[in-house]
Write a protein that holds these residues in place. Structure first.
Motif, PDB file in Angstrom:
ATOM      1  N   VAL A   1       0.831  -1.196   0.000  1.00 19.25           N
ATOM      2  CA  VAL A   1       0.000   0.000   0.000  1.00 19.25           C
ATOM      3  C   VAL A   1       0.868   1.250   0.000  1.00 19.25           C
ATOM      4  CG1 VAL A   1      -1.771   1.306   1.247  1.00 19.25           C
ATOM      5  CG2 VAL A   1      -1.874  -1.198   1.196  1.00 19.25           C
ATOM      6  N   VAL A   2       1.887   1.255   0.860  1.00 22.82           N
ATOM      7  CA  VAL A   2       2.784   2.422   0.967  1.00 22.82           C
ATOM      8  C   VAL A   2       3.519   2.660  -0.346  1.00 22.82           C
ATOM      9  CG1 VAL A   2       4.864   3.309   2.091  1.00 22.82           C
ATOM     10  CG2 VAL A   2       3.051   2.247   3.463  1.00 22.82           C
ATOM     11  N   LYS A   3       3.971   1.602  -0.973  1.00 23.39           N
ATOM     12  CA  LYS A   3       4.708   1.726  -2.242  1.00 23.39           C
ATOM     13  C   LYS A   3       3.828   2.357  -3.320  1.00 23.39           C
ATOM     14  CE  LYS A   3       4.935  -1.832  -4.875  1.00 23.39           C
ATOM     15  NZ  LYS A   3       5.206  -3.192  -5.425  1.00 23.39           N
ATOM     16  N   ILE A   4       2.605   1.893  -3.432  1.00 27.15           N
ATOM     17  CA  ILE A   4       1.696   2.430  -4.445  1.00 27.15           C
ATOM     18  C   ILE A   4       1.301   3.868  -4.102  1.00 27.15           C
ATOM     19  CG2 ILE A   4      -0.595   2.162  -5.493  1.00 27.15           C
ATOM     20  CD1 ILE A   4      -0.221  -0.865  -5.222  1.00 27.15           C
TER      21      ILE A   4
ATOM     22  N   SER B   1      -4.000   1.236 -11.797  1.00 22.28           N
ATOM     23  CA  SER B   1      -3.932   0.283 -12.912  1.00 22.28           C
ATOM     24  C   SER B   1      -4.488  -1.064 -12.478  1.00 22.28           C
ATOM     25  CB  SER B   1      -2.479   0.110 -13.362  1.00 22.28           C
ATOM     26  OG  SER B   1      -1.724  -0.546 -12.356  1.00 22.28           O
ATOM     27  N   ASP B   2      -4.832  -1.898 -13.440  1.00 24.77           N
ATOM     28  CA  ASP B   2      -5.300  -3.253 -13.141  1.00 24.77           C
ATOM     29  C   ASP B   2      -4.256  -4.005 -12.332  1.00 24.77           C
ATOM     30  OD1 ASP B   2      -7.613  -2.789 -14.540  1.00 24.77           O
ATOM     31  OD2 ASP B   2      -6.957  -3.819 -16.364  1.00 24.77           O
ATOM     32  N   GLU B   3      -2.992  -3.795 -12.678  1.00 18.55           N
ATOM     33  CA  GLU B   3      -1.903  -4.487 -11.986  1.00 18.55           C
ATOM     34  C   GLU B   3      -1.809  -4.040 -10.528  1.00 18.55           C
ATOM     35  OE1 GLU B   3      -1.588  -4.751 -16.181  1.00 18.55           O
ATOM     36  OE2 GLU B   3      -1.617  -2.925 -14.942  1.00 18.55           O
TER      37      GLU B   3
ATOM     38  N   LEU C   1      -5.144  -6.498  -3.857  1.00 17.86           N
ATOM     39  CA  LEU C   1      -6.089  -7.522  -3.428  1.00 17.86           C
ATOM     40  C   LEU C   1      -5.403  -8.829  -3.029  1.00 17.86           C
ATOM     41  CD1 LEU C   1      -9.057  -6.966  -5.913  1.00 17.86           C
ATOM     42  CD2 LEU C   1      -8.754  -6.090  -3.594  1.00 17.86           C
ATOM     43  N   LYS C   2      -4.154  -8.999  -3.412  1.00 22.62           N
ATOM     44  CA  LYS C   2      -3.404 -10.197  -3.023  1.00 22.62           C
ATOM     45  C   LYS C   2      -2.878 -10.100  -1.590  1.00 22.62           C
ATOM     46  CE  LYS C   2      -1.846 -12.021  -7.477  1.00 22.62           C
ATOM     47  NZ  LYS C   2      -0.665 -12.302  -8.349  1.00 22.62           N
ATOM     48  N   ILE C   3      -2.991  -8.898  -0.995  1.00 18.77           N
ATOM     49  CA  ILE C   3      -2.525  -8.723   0.382  1.00 18.77           C
ATOM     50  C   ILE C   3      -3.212  -9.706   1.319  1.00 18.77           C
ATOM     51  CG2 ILE C   3      -2.611  -7.126   2.354  1.00 18.77           C
ATOM     52  CD1 ILE C   3      -2.049  -4.847   0.386  1.00 18.77           C
ATOM     53  N   SER C   4      -4.476 -10.021   1.033  1.00 19.92           N
ATOM     54  CA  SER C   4      -5.239 -10.907   1.913  1.00 19.92           C
ATOM     55  C   SER C   4      -4.649 -12.301   2.011  1.00 19.92           C
ATOM     56  CB  SER C   4      -6.689 -11.008   1.436  1.00 19.92           C
ATOM     57  OG  SER C   4      -6.759 -11.638   0.170  1.00 19.92           O
TER      58      SER C   4
END
Length: 299
Positions: free
Chosen positions: A212-215, A259-261, A267-270
């Motif tokens: 999250v921080v990176k984005i 972006s989609d990426e 969403l993969k964080i979970s």
């Protein structure tokens, strides 16, 4: 992906994608938060619930803002204790909010209750049918109805028992609770999903999550803006974020094109960090920040 401004409900009405939530907002703070959000920050979507105990303050904030009622999308919810008489509950909410109509009325939980706990004499699907009937009899008082905290299993049952499709399903959504199954089913059925608790919780670990921080750094925004923006980038999805601070109310509305990426990465964080801010298997109302319910428990 583009950030959406509005979604179109299955009623044909427009619902603003981003709004102010009021769950856990303290008494004495809600009126100002609603007034500031509408008058100074440009919000047009306000979400509350009978169970929050703040409908009167929300109504006062709307009045104080000076924004025309028809320019505001207002949502409230049927309390678990009111499944036995939805029409009376609707009229009570309208009175407390001091408004002639609701844009959206939701069943807060598919969990009828009474002072002894779970109310085994009422089927929540029958409550839904009663809400449908109330809407049909009072088209000037409620524009759309929907559900909240309804899983794929429960929604499937509702759709099997009733031919009236909810306009919205409001559920907890954030990268540690993405709920892919119910989002997919709602999309197939034309039901708008509203994300609540998009940050995860107060002092959420998601705000310091490295992905999250990176984005957020890439987009030069606060991590909260990324967590909110996920859902504003999805078609047929809306998002509400609670705050009583002027600065946060102002900042939270800064939505980012992701972006989609980036969304896939979030969403993969979970897969590594999964949790709920609002556990549906609650043991007491106090844990949810609702007004005191005398320690009533759901069995």
């Amino acid at each position: 992906m583009p950030v959406y401004d509005y979604v179109t409900l299955n009623t044909g009405d427009k619902m603003p994608v981003f709004g102010l939530g009021t769950w856990k907002s303290q008494p004495g703070q809600v009126e100002h938060a609603v007034e500031y959000a509408l008058k100074s920050a440009g919000y047009r979507h306000i979400d509350t619930a009978a169970a929050y105990g703040n409908e009167s303050e929300v109504g006062q904030g709307i009045k104080a803002s000076g924004v025309k009622r028809d320019d505001i999308f207002l949502t409230t919810k049927l309390d678990n204790w009111d499944h036995g008489d939805p029409e009376a509950a609707l009229l009570s909410s309208l009175q407390k909010l001091d408004t002639p109509y609701l844009d959206l009325w939701l069943m807060h939980w598919p969990a009828p209750m009474n002072d002894g706990g779970a109310n085994k004499g009422i089927d929540w699907v029958d409550t839904w049918k009663a809400m449908v009937n109330v809407k049909k009899l009072n088209p000037d008082k409620v524009k759309a109805i929907g559900v909240s905290n309804v899983s794929a299993e429960y929604l499937t049952r509702l759709l099997e028992k009733s031919d009236y499709v909810p306009a919205v399903n409001q559920i907890e959504l954030h990268p540690s609770c993405p709920q892919a199954e119910i989002r997919k089913l709602c999309k197939e059925k034309g039901i708008v999903v509203t994300a609540y608790s998009p940050l995860g919780s107060d002092n959420s670990p998601l705000l310091t999550n490295e992905v999250v921080v990176k984005i957020a750094e890439r987009h030069n925004v606060h991590p909260a803006n990324i967590l909110i923006s996920i859902w504003a980038n999805m078609e047929n999805t809306t998002v509400i974020s609670k705050s009583v601070s002027n600065a946060r109310i102002e900042n939270n509305k800064k939505l980012v094109n992701l972006s989609d990426e980036e969304i896939e990465e979030l969403l993969k964080i979970s897969e590594k960090q999964h949790f709920r801010a609002c556990n549906p298997e609650w043991t007491g109302w106090g844990d949810l920040g609702f007004p005191d319910r005398k320690g009533v428990k759901k069995d």
